[in-house]
Design a protein around this motif. Structure first.
Motif, mmCIF file in Angstrom:
data_model
loop_
_atom_site.group_PDB
_atom_site.id
_atom_site.type_symbol
_atom_site.label_atom_id
_atom_site.label_comp_id
_atom_site.label_asym_id
_atom_site.label_seq_id
_atom_site.Cartn_x
_atom_site.Cartn_y
_atom_site.Cartn_z
ATOM 1 N N THR A 10 1.233 -0.952 0.385
ATOM 2 C CA THR A 10 0.195 -0.074 -0.153
ATOM 3 C C THR A 10 0.941 0.995 0.347
ATOM 4 N N TRP A 11 0.539 2.255 -0.489
ATOM 5 C CA TRP A 11 1.127 3.201 0.188
ATOM 6 C C TRP A 11 1.860 4.071 1.005
ATOM 7 N N SER A 12 1.588 3.306 2.433
ATOM 8 C CA SER A 12 1.895 3.957 3.634
ATOM 9 C C SER A 12 2.891 2.778 4.259
ATOM 10 N N SER A 13 1.735 1.028 3.769
ATOM 11 C CA SER A 13 2.677 0.778 5.178
ATOM 12 C C SER A 13 3.947 0.607 5.310
ATOM 13 N N PRO A 14 4.260 0.347 6.386
ATOM 14 C CA PRO A 14 5.900 0.524 6.646
ATOM 15 C C PRO A 14 6.769 -0.521 6.292
ATOM 16 N N PHE A 15 5.829 -1.688 6.458
ATOM 17 C CA PHE A 15 5.960 -2.800 6.304
ATOM 18 C C PHE A 15 7.097 -3.156 5.216
ATOM 19 N N ALA A 16 5.701 -2.468 4.507
ATOM 20 C CA ALA A 16 5.689 -3.348 2.360
ATOM 21 C C ALA A 16 7.443 -1.891 2.319
ATOM 22 N N LEU A 17 7.318 -0.677 2.682
ATOM 23 C CA LEU A 17 8.986 -0.309 3.054
ATOM 24 C C LEU A 17 9.772 -0.768 3.102
ATOM 25 N N ARG A 18 9.907 -1.625 3.829
ATOM 26 C CA ARG A 18 11.467 -2.333 4.686
ATOM 27 C C ARG A 18 11.809 -3.112 2.783
ATOM 28 N N VAL A 19 10.773 -4.213 2.237
ATOM 29 C CA VAL A 19 10.959 -4.476 1.102
ATOM 30 C C VAL A 19 11.290 -3.799 -0.647
ATOM 31 N N ILE A 20 10.850 -2.980 0.375
ATOM 32 C CA ILE A 20 11.030 -2.086 -1.085
ATOM 33 C C ILE A 20 12.386 -1.616 -0.701
ATOM 34 N N TRP A 21 12.920 -0.884 0.302
ATOM 35 C CA TRP A 21 14.360 -0.422 0.343
ATOM 36 C C TRP A 21 15.257 -1.845 -0.104
ATOM 37 N N ALA A 22 15.064 -2.978 0.609
ATOM 38 C CA ALA A 22 16.165 -3.723 0.878
ATOM 39 C C ALA A 22 16.393 -4.315 -0.837
ATOM 40 N N LEU A 23 15.042 -4.238 -1.836
ATOM 41 C CA LEU A 23 15.131 -4.348 -3.211
ATOM 42 C C LEU A 23 15.864 -3.396 -3.762
ATOM 43 N N GLN A 24 15.838 -2.298 -3.187
ATOM 44 C CA GLN A 24 15.901 -0.857 -4.248
ATOM 45 C C GLN A 24 17.828 -0.967 -4.248
ATOM 46 N N LEU A 65 5.736 -14.437 2.430
ATOM 47 C CA LEU A 65 5.045 -13.029 3.375
ATOM 48 C C LEU A 65 6.025 -12.459 4.816
ATOM 49 N N GLU A 66 5.065 -12.053 5.625
ATOM 50 C CA GLU A 66 5.506 -11.494 6.956
ATOM 51 C C GLU A 66 7.080 -10.292 5.699
ATOM 52 N N SER A 67 6.795 -9.293 6.312
ATOM 53 C CA SER A 67 7.892 -8.570 6.190
ATOM 54 C C SER A 67 9.584 -9.049 6.467
ATOM 55 N N LEU A 68 9.977 -9.425 7.523
ATOM 56 C CA LEU A 68 10.564 -9.792 8.215
ATOM 57 C C LEU A 68 11.433 -10.518 7.548
ATOM 58 N N VAL A 69 10.651 -12.282 7.287
ATOM 59 C CA VAL A 69 11.108 -13.133 6.387
ATOM 60 C C VAL A 69 11.087 -12.905 4.764
ATOM 61 N N ILE A 70 10.866 -11.956 4.370
ATOM 62 C CA ILE A 70 11.225 -11.349 2.723
ATOM 63 C C ILE A 70 12.199 -10.570 3.593
ATOM 64 N N LEU A 71 12.714 -9.951 3.927
ATOM 65 C CA LEU A 71 14.351 -10.089 4.629
ATOM 66 C C LEU A 71 14.939 -10.648 4.027
ATOM 67 N N GLU A 72 14.897 -11.368 4.841
ATOM 68 C CA GLU A 72 15.960 -12.554 4.811
ATOM 69 C C GLU A 72 15.801 -13.631 3.503
ATOM 70 N N TYR A 73 15.046 -13.695 2.319
ATOM 71 C CA TYR A 73 14.637 -14.493 1.028
ATOM 72 C C TYR A 73 15.145 -13.386 0.865
ATOM 73 N N ILE A 74 15.101 -11.986 0.429
ATOM 74 C CA ILE A 74 16.342 -10.851 0.137
ATOM 75 C C ILE A 74 17.273 -11.351 -0.045
ATOM 76 N N GLU A 75 18.059 -10.943 1.420
ATOM 77 C CA GLU A 75 19.116 -11.470 1.291
ATOM 78 C C GLU A 75 19.974 -13.161 0.988
ATOM 79 N N GLU A 76 19.113 -13.414 0.806
ATOM 80 C CA GLU A 76 19.852 -14.909 0.823
ATOM 81 C C GLU A 76 19.463 -15.049 -0.767
#
Lengths: 224, 230
Positions: A10-24, A65-76
């Protein structure tokens, strides 16, 4: 086969921002699908039947799913710009504080944002004490990740944007520079990183959103 | 193999805590020798308070003098550090994400349901029971592909370990609440997993005494029901 990466947010979700930051930060190309929380798309419900929430990362058709799980996935999955330290003990410390942020700081802030009167008054010291513990983690460091931002900066990054929004909505000051010199400096440094700066949602829209959320919550509580 | 001095592993735990039990199970499955310190949660040791000043809770793992708290963080640390023996997380990042997601679901959602069932009565309890049933259904559907055809200590995995730790308390919750939460007809898959999991020797070895567990949960229930309503 080229990688197909999609992010439901969503435009505002802080948890989704985590994913955007990591990908970028890792230079990963992705497509964004903006969701309307009041009218969730069939695709979102199909990908996240358990929680029906954003963020969802879909990589080559497979949902994570789940932002912290997604972060670990992106990292790996994408090895550029590692976000986690290599040493197992430091990784454990990072994960501990990321979890702390979600398990303690988020609910304590919500506890002040969505209440009033005595209940709100009693919630304020809880937020302060929680922030103090986080402040200590910055001793001798520019970012939680050291010289550059890492996993924990991303996990706690929502505070750099939203705490001042919550302060405006509630009229309560949480993060004053005297009590929190390290966190205050971190907020400035973190917000200055280009990936972070270019993705902040519009502040005035956030203030309106959280003001409305607060009023709704208080109204519901009054009818109980 | 005794771990001397520097590499010593100690665990501060509590016999009935699923959070503590899952760390013990992981250490046993990995074949890591450790010293166990039983904590009295009403009278926590100075060491525990020193090693986990933030939460003051068990479990805390101490490795080479350094403390790690939070059961799921500890489990990942164990997997990151001891590369010999069974892996708790698979190699593939997508499978890892699935294991982490479901482990987190079991840890947060299912545990919470069960505690509420113990601590409430009347309508509140009925609602908690309904919630637990729904969550079990979600677990059964979601975790189906994570469970291997034959499960043993070598492929128990993070999710299997966390599931066992919750199951250790499950029967006692059912006894104390007076309701069958898990039904071979309603949850055939989970039922078959439970059967298979409890055939693993390490899992059986750590299982707390059922009567002792019922006694503790009954005590918790009585306290909760007598407490003034907030």
């Amino acid at each position: 086969m080229a990688d197909v990466v999609k992010v439901f947010r969503t435009w505002s979700s802080p948890f989704a921002l985590r994913v955007i930051w990591a990908l970028q930060l890792k230079g990963v190309e992705y497509e964004t699908i903006f969701e309307d929380i009041t009218n969730k798309s069939p695709l979102l419900l199909q990908y996240n039947p358990t929680y029906k929430q954003v963020p969802v990362l879909v990589h080559n058709g497979k949902p994570i799913l789940e932002s912290l799980v997604i972060l670990e996935y992106i990292e790996e999955t994408w090895k550029e710009n590692p976000l986690l330290p290599e040493d197992p003990y430091e990784r454990a410390t990072t994960r501990f504080w990321a979890k702390f942020g979600d398990d303690k700081l988020v609910p304590s802030v919500r506890g002040v944002l969505m209440t009033q009167g005595k209940e709100q008054e009693e919630g304020i010291p809880v937020v302060i004490e929680t922030l103090k513990l986080i402040e200590e983690q910055l001793k001798g460091k520019k970012f939680f990740g050291g010289e550059t931002i890492g996993f924990l900066d991303i996990a706690l990054g929502w505070t750099a944007n939203l705490m001042c929004v919550f302060e405006e909505v509630t009229g309560i000051k949480f993060l004053d520079a005297e009590t929190f010199p390290l966190l205050s400096a971190w907020i400035e440094n973190f917000s200055d990183v280009s990936v972070i700066k270019q993705n902040w949602p519009p502040r005035d829209k956030l203030v309106l959103k959280f003001q409305a959320a607060r009023e709704k919550c208080l109204a519901e509580a009054a009818t109980k | 193999m005794e771990l001397e001095g520097e590499n010593k592993v100690k665990l501060h735990g509590m016999w009935a805590s699923p959070f503590s039990l899952r760390v013990e199970l992981a250490l046993k499955v990995k074949g890591i020798p450790y010293e166990y310190i039983e904590e009295n949660l009403k009278n926590k040791s100075p060491l525990l308070l020193k090693y986990n000043p933030v939460h003051k809770k068990v479990p805390v793992l101490i490795h080479s003098g350094r403390p790690i708290a939070e059961s799921l963080v500890i489990l990942e640390y164990i997997d990151d550090t001891w590369k010999n023996g069974p892996k708790l997380l698979p190699e593939d990042p997508y499978r890892r994400a699935q294991v982490r997601f479901w482990t987190s679901f079991l840890h947060q959602q299912l545990s919470e349901s069960m505690i509420t069932v113990v601590k409430t009565d009347g309508e509140a309890q009925e609602s908690a029971i309904k919630d637990a049933f729904e969550k079990l259904k979600v677990v059964e559907e979601g975790m189906a592909e994570l469970f291997p055809a034959t499960v043993g200590s070598e492929n128990l995995g993070l999710h299997g370990i966390v599931m066992c730790s919750i199951l250790y308390v499950f029967e006692a919750v059912e006894d104390v609440a007076g309701v069958k939460l898990m039904d071979p007809e309603k949850n055939p898959l989970i039922f078959s997993w439970v059967k298979a999991l409890f055939e693993i020797s390490e899992v059986r070895e750590i299982k707390p005494d059922h009567d002792k567990m019922v006694g503790l949960l009954q005590f918790i229930r009585n306290n909760a029901l007598q407490a003034p309503k907030a």
